[in-house]
Each structure stands twice: as C-alpha cells, then as structure tokens.
Write a protein that holds these residues in place. Structure first.
Motif, mmCIF file in Angstrom:
data_model
loop_
_atom_site.group_PDB
_atom_site.id
_atom_site.type_symbol
_atom_site.label_atom_id
_atom_site.label_comp_id
_atom_site.label_asym_id
_atom_site.label_seq_id
_atom_site.Cartn_x
_atom_site.Cartn_y
_atom_site.Cartn_z
ATOM 1 N N ALA A 36 0.827 -1.215 0.000
ATOM 2 C CA ALA A 36 0.000 0.000 0.000
ATOM 3 C C ALA A 36 0.858 1.261 0.000
ATOM 4 C CB ALA A 36 -0.959 0.009 1.194
ATOM 5 N N TYR A 37 2.084 1.150 -0.512
ATOM 6 C CA TYR A 37 3.031 2.281 -0.546
ATOM 7 C C TYR A 37 3.234 2.856 0.857
ATOM 8 C CZ TYR A 37 1.498 1.818 -5.380
ATOM 9 O OH TYR A 37 1.167 1.302 -6.616
ATOM 10 N N GLN A 38 3.225 1.959 1.854
ATOM 11 C CA GLN A 38 3.212 2.407 3.236
ATOM 12 C C GLN A 38 4.501 3.085 3.659
ATOM 13 O OE1 GLN A 38 0.345 2.156 5.070
ATOM 14 N NE2 GLN A 38 1.370 3.442 6.590
ATOM 15 N N ALA A 39 5.627 2.718 3.034
ATOM 16 C CA ALA A 39 6.898 3.362 3.400
ATOM 17 C C ALA A 39 6.856 4.860 3.155
ATOM 18 C CB ALA A 39 8.053 2.735 2.623
ATOM 19 N N GLU A 40 6.047 5.298 2.175
ATOM 20 C CA GLU A 40 5.921 6.733 1.918
ATOM 21 C C GLU A 40 5.346 7.459 3.133
ATOM 22 O OE1 GLU A 40 7.053 8.027 -0.941
ATOM 23 O OE2 GLU A 40 7.669 5.985 -1.487
ATOM 24 N N LYS A 41 4.507 6.771 3.896
ATOM 25 C CA LYS A 41 3.915 7.355 5.096
ATOM 26 C C LYS A 41 4.807 7.127 6.324
ATOM 27 C CE LYS A 41 -0.697 6.245 3.312
ATOM 28 N NZ LYS A 41 -1.935 5.448 3.557
ATOM 29 N N ASP A 42 5.339 5.910 6.447
ATOM 30 C CA ASP A 42 6.115 5.579 7.637
ATOM 31 C C ASP A 42 7.406 6.395 7.729
ATOM 32 O OD1 ASP A 42 4.192 3.736 8.373
ATOM 33 O OD2 ASP A 42 5.222 2.040 7.432
ATOM 34 N N PHE A 43 7.951 6.802 6.584
ATOM 35 C CA PHE A 43 9.196 7.577 6.576
ATOM 36 C C PHE A 43 9.018 8.863 5.760
ATOM 37 C CE2 PHE A 43 10.520 3.254 7.486
ATOM 38 C CZ PHE A 43 11.420 3.430 8.521
ATOM 39 N N LYS A 44 7.855 9.469 5.919
ATOM 40 C CA LYS A 44 7.560 10.674 5.126
ATOM 41 C C LYS A 44 8.512 11.818 5.440
ATOM 42 C CE LYS A 44 3.901 12.343 8.277
ATOM 43 N NZ LYS A 44 4.009 11.237 9.250
ATOM 44 N N ASP A 45 9.075 11.846 6.645
ATOM 45 C CA ASP A 45 9.966 12.929 7.038
ATOM 46 C C ASP A 45 11.439 12.559 6.930
ATOM 47 O OD1 ASP A 45 7.777 14.560 7.681
ATOM 48 O OD2 ASP A 45 7.629 13.662 9.691
ATOM 49 N N CYS B 273 -18.070 3.722 13.240
ATOM 50 C CA CYS B 273 -17.347 2.876 14.189
ATOM 51 C C CYS B 273 -16.145 2.178 13.540
ATOM 52 C CB CYS B 273 -18.283 1.818 14.778
ATOM 53 S SG CYS B 273 -19.743 2.482 15.599
ATOM 54 N N TYR B 274 -15.892 2.507 12.292
ATOM 55 C CA TYR B 274 -14.873 1.817 11.497
ATOM 56 C C TYR B 274 -13.775 2.803 11.118
ATOM 57 C CZ TYR B 274 -12.971 -0.875 7.521
ATOM 58 O OH TYR B 274 -12.172 -1.562 6.646
ATOM 59 N N THR B 275 -12.513 2.459 11.429
ATOM 60 C CA THR B 275 -11.388 3.350 11.170
ATOM 61 C C THR B 275 -10.310 2.621 10.388
ATOM 62 O OG1 THR B 275 -11.786 4.511 13.257
ATOM 63 C CG2 THR B 275 -9.642 4.848 12.216
ATOM 64 N N VAL B 276 -9.813 3.258 9.341
ATOM 65 C CA VAL B 276 -8.648 2.739 8.622
ATOM 66 C C VAL B 276 -7.398 3.261 9.319
ATOM 67 C CG1 VAL B 276 -7.386 2.700 6.443
ATOM 68 C CG2 VAL B 276 -9.893 2.600 6.447
ATOM 69 N N VAL B 277 -6.616 2.349 9.897
ATOM 70 C CA VAL B 277 -5.429 2.730 10.656
ATOM 71 C C VAL B 277 -4.194 2.775 9.766
ATOM 72 C CG1 VAL B 277 -3.966 2.138 12.634
ATOM 73 C CG2 VAL B 277 -6.437 1.730 12.737
ATOM 74 N N ARG B 278 -4.044 1.790 8.895
ATOM 75 C CA ARG B 278 -2.914 1.732 7.961
ATOM 76 C C ARG B 278 -3.414 1.216 6.617
ATOM 77 N NH1 ARG B 278 2.255 2.019 9.680
ATOM 78 N NH2 ARG B 278 3.084 0.287 8.423
ATOM 79 N N GLY B 279 -2.748 1.658 5.559
ATOM 80 C CA GLY B 279 -3.207 1.313 4.231
ATOM 81 C C GLY B 279 -4.109 2.411 3.684
ATOM 82 N N ALA B 280 -4.900 2.064 2.687
ATOM 83 C CA ALA B 280 -5.733 3.069 2.029
ATOM 84 C C ALA B 280 -7.022 2.454 1.519
ATOM 85 C CB ALA B 280 -4.975 3.702 0.862
#
Length: 578
Positions: free
Chosen positions: A8-17, A347-354
């Motif tokens: 989910a291209y998660q590294a772009e978020k996990d290391f955005k800074d 009641c539903y939240t997306v925590v990681r991913g998209a």
C-alpha cells in the motif's frame, strides 16, 4: 517496473519525514520481494518431482507488464478461518446444540484451541494428513502460535471493558517481513508506530527486543542492535489490554508474504490426472502440495491463479505492490441500536493502508492493512449493543465474517506458441538433492527456538550480510537431504568451512559454518547451492547471503554462537520444517 513497492506504498507514510531511510527501506524491501519471486519461480527441484520450473509465473522486474482493469484480477476470500467451520461445525452442533454451535465457532476463532479446549474440556484435533483419507492419524488443531489459528491472512485482537463487553477490535493484514525490514532500518520508527497503532504510550523499545534464555537482548551482527521479536508483548495473542496484547502485524506461521508468492507461483502449473486438468480448489492443493487444504485463502488463491493460466492462457504474477489487503466490511450485515447517535460506518477506522489505491499503477479495490472497530467517544451505545447478522456482537470473529481479504494477479500474454506446463501431481524423486531451508546467525536460531517463534522465515526475511575480505563465524544452515560432507557453493570469492554438524533426523541437518570472502569479491547477493556429489545437478537458493563492502558493518564484541541444538530444540525445528 524497476522495483517492487512496499505494501500500500506504506513506506511513503512511515518515513515521510526521512527520505534517506525511506529509500533504504524501499530498496531492501524490493530486493526481498525479488528473491521471493525468483525462488518461487524455481519451485522445488530438490525433493519433489514435477514442481520445477514454474515458467508461467513471471518476474515483473524482468518481464514488463503494466496492471490495468483488463489484465488484473482481484482474488478475494472471507477473513473468518474456514478450517474452524470445516472441522468443527458438526462436532459443535452435536455438543452445544443448533442454537449455540455458531456462537462457539466464533468463540474458538477469537480465543484459540488451547483456551477453548480448556474451557469446555475438549481436545480439538484434525486429520494428520487431510489429503490422504487412508491416514487415520490426528494432530492438534493449529497452526501453533499466539494467533496461529487465525490463518486467513487476517488476525485480530479484542479489547474488553470490566464487564467483558467488547470495546474495540483491531484487524491486521500486514505481513511480518515488512516490520523486520523496518526494524533493521529504524527501531525508533517501529516503536512510534506501535504506540500509534495501539493508541498506547506504554509501548517501550525494550518491549520489542528478542531475548535469549538469560533474558538478555540478542544482538544482530549486521546492525549491532537488539533483534526484533515478532511475538513481543504488544503483538501477542487475541486479547489487548493497556499492559499487553494486541495485533500489529501477522504472526501465524502461514501468514507470510513469502508463502503468498510461493503459492501463487506453484498454482501456475496445470496438474493433470488421467488426462484431465484438475480444477477443484482443494484437490489442486493436494496435487501441487502448496498451502493448506480447507482454508478460505490458499484454495481460493491457487484456484484463481490456476484458472487464469488454464482458461485464459496467460502468464501470471501477483500485482505490485504485493501484499494482503483487507476489504471494507459489508455494513448491511450490522444492525445499530434504534437510538444510536452514529452509523456503523462511524465505528470503522482505517489505521494503515488506504481505501483506494493512490499509487502510480492500477490496483483493484481496497488496500487496507490495519483497521479498527470502536465507537466514537460520545456514542450513546457500545459495540456489544450492535447486532451482526442478527446476533449480539460478542466476538471479533463475527466482524471478520463480514469482510474479505484480497490480493491481485496480473496476466501477461505468452510468447506465440508457448504453452503452460501440464504436470502430474508432485511426487518424491528417487534421489533427493540437498536443499537449504534457512541460513542465519546461530544466535538468532537459538533465540527463535527459545522464544517459540514457530517460524524462522521472519528472522531471515532480512538477508544475512558479511563483509568482503573477512571471515564470519557462527552461521547456522538448516538443510534437508544433506550429509556431513555436503559441499557449499556461494560462487567465486566465497568459501565455507563447516565447524560443526548435527543430524536432526534422517532428512534434516544443521551445519554451523564460517564464511570467508576474498577482499576483491564482487559485492552483492550470493545464491547458495548445496551438493552431496560434484556430479549432482545444482539448483541455487537466492536471497540468503549478501556480501557488503569492508567496514560497512558495525564492529561488535559478541562471540559467535557455536551451540548445537538440544533434543527439545530438535523437536521444535522438525515441527517448523514439517
């Protein structure tokens, strides 16, 4: 395609800074997926007949293809562990009655076979070899591990209030390999993400360390830092509290990315019996010997990939970014209290991913890695007041019943005249060749057994590294079909000395080796071939060793671990490798 992207291209978020760390993680991750792909295409030429090569699974780094709506197919399955339904529906109906059996199936999916068996004084067993109806032996229902039975690439943890009512359920589909790579790049980022995902500032870095039998952190030679424990106190079991438990990433042994890719490649071979191609999902698994029969996931993945080859005559690769993705629940299966001041969607939240693919290439449907069910702070109801399929919400597995997990496959037209392999079911060759199962520092092997990790693949998802111009001792190699005189071939400039050897059983061996590299050896990955006789055909396993530049690894004072396995550890290894 030049590289594989992170889930989910998660590294772009996990290391955005931190672009430098992001790039480092991206490259390491892409290499890992590349090695999984290469090995999966290789198949098993060492101890199986008709499982090599798998030429109709293509490597998108080598054979270009652009996913689009016309050539990419989503493959979905229900998140509830189907083996629970298959093996225990009749048993539970007889024991608990028609009114309560379904509730007990959901309870088992939440708390697991050990706790369930103790609570109801039941021993839950399944056939020892479900592909062989003549084998009347049984074994304990598994897989083992703190959430081993949640084996559909979906695991969850439940948080309850003092009265026992559910107040939150966290669902994860994230493969553990990504977290091992992230830990190697930046342990601090992993700790921060744990705190964020679990909404718990009590998570400390030391809580995530892999400890040895003396309670000391196990130091990773390549980083000089403590190793990561995938079943640490905050990612352990089906219950979550402020002091422990939780579901951050997958932990069940079958729920790995490497297994997903290997299965997809194995399924591209058409299996033929009496002149007919096998199309039944579970029969295909038994014929090809991949995955687990009666799961929702493995049979569905295998059958869908196989159908793409058989019915559409296309080569297949899992679609980038390769991962397991949760899908949005079917909210129409929920019923809110009449006076509720929120909708179920609130009641539903997306925590990681998209919810939707935001990458540069096409990927169908949702790309959810971690989701949470919990009521808003000012809600006038609790989760336990909600009905799921007309039943009060008591178990997280009731929610798992309402959504699917997905991966995707992208087809590619073969060269003109090329036809897919049609092989009989796999068998056992007259002569087996020695094969590498795992290569890792022996201190990690010893610690993984002490901590009962139930799988080594997570520890070895980060490739073992040695410096050019050095000798590295204390490396463990678990092999099958080897002998004490088995030779090791890493290619030019790398030599191996066997310092100790242990026969674990007639088929499994442990070598302790030292690896010496020439100063001028070419840097990079070194596939490993084992051979009992120099005349044997050689098949190499990729992604087990990398030679890096001299001076690029930290200097540590740790003494190489030369300990062989105890009888108890041998039984653990045999259980893991069976």
């Amino acid at each position: 395609m030049k590289t594989f992207d992170t889930p989910a291209y998660q590294a772009e978020k996990d290391f955005k800074d931190n672009p430098a760390l992001r790039e480092k993680l991206h490259n390491a991750w892409s290499n890992y997926v590349k090695y999984c792909t290469v090995n999966s295409i290789m198949g098993n030429p060492w101890s199986s007949t008709y499982d090599h090569p798998r030429s109709w699974y293509y490597n998108p780094l080598v054979t270009p293809s652009i996913p689009n709506e016309n050539n990419t197919v989503p493959i979905q399955w229900n998140a509830f562990p189907n083996r629970i339904n298959h093996y225990f529906t009749t048993l539970f109906t007889d024991k608990f009655g028609k009114q309560d059996y379904e509730d007990k199936l959901h309870e088992l999916a939440d708390i697991g076979p050990i706790a369930f068996g103790q609570k109801y004084n039941m021993k839950l067993t399944v056939p020892r070899n479900p592909c062989d109806p003549t084998d009347t032996g049984t074994k304990a229902f598994g897989p083992s591990g703190p959430r081993g039975w949640q084996d559909e690439y979906c695991e969850w943890s439940v948080t309850r209030d003092e009265s026992g009512d559910i107040i939150a359920v966290n669902f994860t589909h994230e493969n553990p390999e990504y977290w091992f790579h992230m830990w190697k790049i930046s342990p601090d980022t992993v700790v921060s993400l744990y705190q964020e995902i679990l909404n718990n500032e009590n998570v400390q870095k030391e809580d995530l360390y892999l400890l040895d039998s003396h309670g000391n952190p196990v130091i990773v030679r390549e980083t000089g830092l403590p190793a990561y424990n995938p079943i640490n106190k905050w990612n352990n079991g089906p219950d979550a509290t402020s002091s422990g438990g939780g579901a951050v990433h997958l932990t069940s042994p079958p729920n790995s990315l490497g297994a997903e890719i290997y299965l997809g490649a194995a399924a591209t071979i058409l299996r033929v019996v009496n002149g007919k191609v096998i199309t039944d999902a579970n029969t295909l698994i038994c014929a090809a010997q991949y995955g687990q029969i009666y799961r929702n996931s493995d049979p569905r993945i295998g059958q869908n990939v196989n159908s793409l080859v058989y019915n559409h005559n296309v080569q297949v690769s899992l679609t980038n970014p390769i991962a397991l993705y949760g899908q949005i629940p079917h909210f129409d299966q929920f019923e809110m209290p009449a006076t509720a001041n929120y909708k179920i969607e609130d009641c539903y939240t997306v925590v990681r991913g998209a919810l939707k693919n935001k990458g540069i290439t096409y990927y169908p449907n949702n790309m959810l890695l971690h989701t949470r069910f919990s009521v808003p702070a000012d809600a006038n109801f609790k989760l336990s007041d909600i009905l799921v399929n007309k039943k009060p919400l008591k178990w997280g597995s009731q929610i798992a019943d309402t959504f699917f997990v997905q991966l995707a496959g992208t087809g590619l037209s073969p060269a003109q005249g090329q036809q897919p392999e049609k092989f009989p079911p796999v068998g056992i060759p007259a002569t087996t060749l020695p094969s590498v199962q795992y290569l890792l520092d022996n201190n990690l092997l010893q610690a993984s057994l002490y901590n009962k990790l139930n799988t080594f693949s997570n520890l070895t998802s980060c490739i073992t590294q040695v410096e050019a111009g050095t000798t590295t001792e204390g490396i463990a190699v678990l092999a099958n079909g080897a002998i004490q005189q088995t030779g090791f071939d890493f290619g030019p400039g790398v030599t191996v000395a066997v310092t100790d050897f242990q026969n674990l059983d007639e088929d499994t061996q442990l070598f302790l080796i030292s690896i010496t590299t020439d100063g001028g050896v070419a840097l990079g990955e070194k596939p490993l071939t084992l051979y009992n006789n120099a005349s044997d055909p050689g098949f190499a396993l990729s992604g087990v060793l990398e030679v890096v530049a001299a001076g690029s690894l930290p200097k540590t004072d740790s003494t190489p671990n030369r300990t062989l396995l105890s009888s108890q550890q041998i039984e653990q290894v045999k259980k893991i490798l069976k």
